[in-house]
Design an enzyme around this catalytic site. Structure first.
Site, mmCIF file in Angstrom:
data_model
loop_
_atom_site.group_PDB
_atom_site.id
_atom_site.type_symbol
_atom_site.label_atom_id
_atom_site.label_comp_id
_atom_site.label_asym_id
_atom_site.label_seq_id
_atom_site.Cartn_x
_atom_site.Cartn_y
_atom_site.Cartn_z
ATOM 1 N N LYS A 28 0.833 -1.208 0.000
ATOM 2 C CA LYS A 28 0.000 0.000 0.000
ATOM 3 C C LYS A 28 0.866 1.255 0.000
ATOM 4 C CE LYS A 28 -3.124 0.690 3.435
ATOM 5 N NZ LYS A 28 -3.063 2.011 4.089
ATOM 6 N N SER A 29 1.883 1.279 0.849
ATOM 7 C CA SER A 29 2.738 2.474 0.946
ATOM 8 C C SER A 29 3.392 2.779 -0.400
ATOM 9 C CB SER A 29 3.845 2.247 1.982
ATOM 10 O OG SER A 29 3.290 2.120 3.260
ATOM 11 N N GLY A 101 -5.222 7.677 5.330
ATOM 12 C CA GLY A 101 -4.323 8.597 6.018
ATOM 13 C C GLY A 101 -3.076 8.867 5.198
ATOM 14 N N ASP A 328 1.778 -1.247 11.851
ATOM 15 C CA ASP A 328 0.433 -1.666 11.428
ATOM 16 C C ASP A 328 0.117 -3.114 11.817
ATOM 17 O OD1 ASP A 328 -0.092 0.813 10.353
ATOM 18 O OD2 ASP A 328 0.637 0.284 8.365
ATOM 19 N N LYS A 355 -4.436 5.860 14.667
ATOM 20 C CA LYS A 355 -4.506 5.187 13.361
ATOM 21 C C LYS A 355 -5.957 5.249 12.851
ATOM 22 C CE LYS A 355 -0.203 4.296 12.958
ATOM 23 N NZ LYS A 355 0.562 4.989 11.928
ATOM 24 N N ARG A 359 -6.500 2.091 17.904
ATOM 25 C CA ARG A 359 -6.237 0.650 17.830
ATOM 26 C C ARG A 359 -5.857 0.047 19.181
ATOM 27 N NH1 ARG A 359 -3.163 0.222 11.937
ATOM 28 N NH2 ARG A 359 -5.127 0.233 10.777
ATOM 29 N N ARG A 403 -7.835 -3.221 9.458
ATOM 30 C CA ARG A 403 -6.937 -4.196 10.111
ATOM 31 C C ARG A 403 -7.586 -4.826 11.342
ATOM 32 N NH1 ARG A 403 -2.628 -3.479 6.755
ATOM 33 N NH2 ARG A 403 -2.075 -1.337 6.321
HETATM 34 C C1 S3P Z 1 2.629 4.663 6.272
HETATM 35 C C2 S3P Z 1 3.196 4.982 7.456
HETATM 36 C C3 S3P Z 1 2.669 4.554 8.760
HETATM 37 C C4 S3P Z 1 1.633 3.445 8.633
HETATM 38 C C5 S3P Z 1 0.690 3.679 7.498
HETATM 39 C C6 S3P Z 1 1.450 3.783 6.184
HETATM 40 C C7 S3P Z 1 3.230 5.168 5.023
HETATM 41 O O1 S3P Z 1 2.092 5.670 9.401
HETATM 42 O O2 S3P Z 1 0.912 3.294 9.832
HETATM 43 O O3 S3P Z 1 -0.247 2.625 7.398
HETATM 44 O O4 S3P Z 1 2.947 4.632 3.946
HETATM 45 O O5 S3P Z 1 4.032 6.110 5.103
HETATM 46 P P1 S3P Z 1 3.010 6.664 10.275
HETATM 47 O O6 S3P Z 1 4.146 6.998 9.423
HETATM 48 O O7 S3P Z 1 2.201 7.883 10.575
HETATM 49 O O8 S3P Z 1 3.371 5.878 11.499
#
Ligand code: S3P
Length: 446
Positions: A28-29, A101, A328, A355, A359, A403
């Protein structure tokens, strides 16, 4: 865009052994970042293995609103014809990120560093999430927050600056989202933008920026931190992106295989980036039978096949400094811990409170609803394992959190009584093929 608005409950009951090979969807990232860097480079970026989940598709739509030509050319295959740094269009309508987010926060960085104004919004979960942590550095760089809901939350109207100030910024929490927003805004700055984090967070943004031709470097900072430096105004050149498998989605399949008696599963192509595999490290410490085979490189990342067999597990203490590498995965780890022998203590989980849901509270509530003893002490979660057995029988509130839904469905596959989640629709945000892939391993939810 938000997911289906009518909640759809789903139950999981104990099942026979999981068997077979399975390849979870793309990360996803990295999928979000593929669209954003595609938008920011002039020319055509081709992506394969993209996660076609709702969150990522919302980012794709937002990139189109800022001027990119985005096209799906096959399963998981997309092209993005970008406009380049400095040449974004002002969107006519609200950028609706639904539940995402990451998409919304990274795009705030992009908009914050350009002379355009955009409204950001999303679903009820996104509207609760703190955005000040992103807006604060952007304001230091010259952006203006014209409108915001109470406490710096969405809907937010952000006016970017065409000439962002290059800053040195120390992130207040270990967050790849904050780091990435600052770097993406810094792309359009004249000079060097520096981000310092005291705990290293996932490094996909800086890796992909370097791959697209930006001058970006990083060095260790303190015991666990990093300092990342980006030279502004690069010419980003489109490069093909092959998205590796998401370890955060693989986590549910790995956990199911560990918990269900007789299981023997190979999860293929899992990204083994050290900043993402804290869960695997922890499971191995618990005594999990996970064999890491055929380590290779895909899309600039190390990947491996993981052969996972049902295992008797023991409780462990998970150090707080491991949190960024498994941020996560705590819900699914808590579910696994419910079946272990002894107590598992997960330390330093304060970030879990902000989150897709709180969570920390929601995981403890889900465990308690299923007869598992769980307590929160400060920012730590303590789970008493049932030595191979977990009562189940509970109804779990998922609070629009994908999740939570997947984790507690996995619990139901091995618990004494079925586990029901109040809504499964959110699973589509990150893992739309969760049910078919589980079915491939012999699991049928009802
Ligand atoms: C992510 C960073 C994480 C993670 C999110 C994806 C990203 O959040 O929890 O699901 O893709 O940069 P944080 O960087 O705010 O911890």
């Amino acid at each position: 865009m938000s997911h289906a608005s009518t909640p759809s409950p789903l139950s999981a009951k104990s099942c026979g052994p999981l068997r077979g090979r399975v390849r979870p969807p793309g990360d996803k990232s990295i999928s979000h970042r593929a669209f954003l860097l595609g938008l920011l480079s002039a020319g055509e970026t081709r992506v394969s293995g993209l996660l076609e989940g709702e969150d990522v598709l919302n980012t794709a739509r937002a990139c189109a609103q800022l001027g990119a030509k985005v096209e799906r050319v096959g399963e998981g295959r997309w092209t993005i014809r970008g406009v380049g740094v400095g040449a974004l269009l002002e969107p006519a309508d609200t950028l609706d990120f639904g539940n995402a987010g990451t998409g919304s926060r990274l795009m705030m960085g992009v908009v914050g560093g350009h002379g355009i104004t955009a409204r950001f919004d999303g679903d009820a979960s996104l509207r609760k999430r703190p955005m000040r942590r992103i807006l604060d550095p952007l304001v230091l760089m010259g952006a203006e927050v014209l409108e915001q809901a109470e406490g710096g939350r969405c809907p937010i109207l952000l006016k970017g600056t065409p000439d962002p100030a290059p800053i040195e910024y120390r992130t207040p929490v270990a967050s790849a989202q904050i780091k990435s927003a600052v770097l993406l805004a810094g792309l359009n700055a004249r000079g060097r933008t520096t981000v310092i984090e005291s705990e290293a967070s996932r490094d996909h943004t800086e890796k992909m920026l370097a791959y697209f031709g930006a001058v970006v470097s990083s060095e260790p900072f303190g015991d666990h931190g990093r300092k990342i430096m980006l030279e502004g105004r690069p010419e980003l050149s489109p490069r093909p992106i092959s998205v590796p498998v998401d370890p955060s989605s693989a986590a549910f399949l790995i956990a199911a295989a560990l918990l269900v008696e007789g299981s023997d599963v190979v999860v293929e192509g899992v990204m083994m980036n050290p900043l993402r595999i804290g869960l695997v490290t922890t499971l191995l410490e618990m005594g999990a039978n996970i064999e890491i085979v055929d380590t290779r490189e895909e899309g600039g990342e190390q990947v491996a096949d993981l052969r996972v067999r049902h295992s008797a597990l023991k409780g462990v203490d998970v150090p707080a400094d491991r949190a960024p590498a498994m941020i996560d995965e705590y819900i699914i780890l808590a579910v696994v811990a419910a079946f272990a022998t002894g107590v598992t203590r997960m330390n330093g989980l304060q970030e879990l409170r902000v989150k897709e849901s709180d969570r920390l509270a929601a995981t403890a509530a889900g465990l308690l609803a299923n007869g598992v003893r769980a307590t929160i002490e400060g920012d730590d979660l303590i789970v008493e394992g049932g030595a191979g057995a977990c009562p189940g029988g509970g109804l779990v509130e998922t609070h629009l959190d994908h999740r939570l839904a997947m984790s507690f469905l996995v619990m139901g596959l091995a618990s004494q009584k079925p586990v029901t989640v109040d809504d499964e629709t959110m699973i589509a945000t990150s893992f739309p093929t969760f049910r078919p892939l589980m079915a491939q391993l012999g699991v049928d939810f009802s």
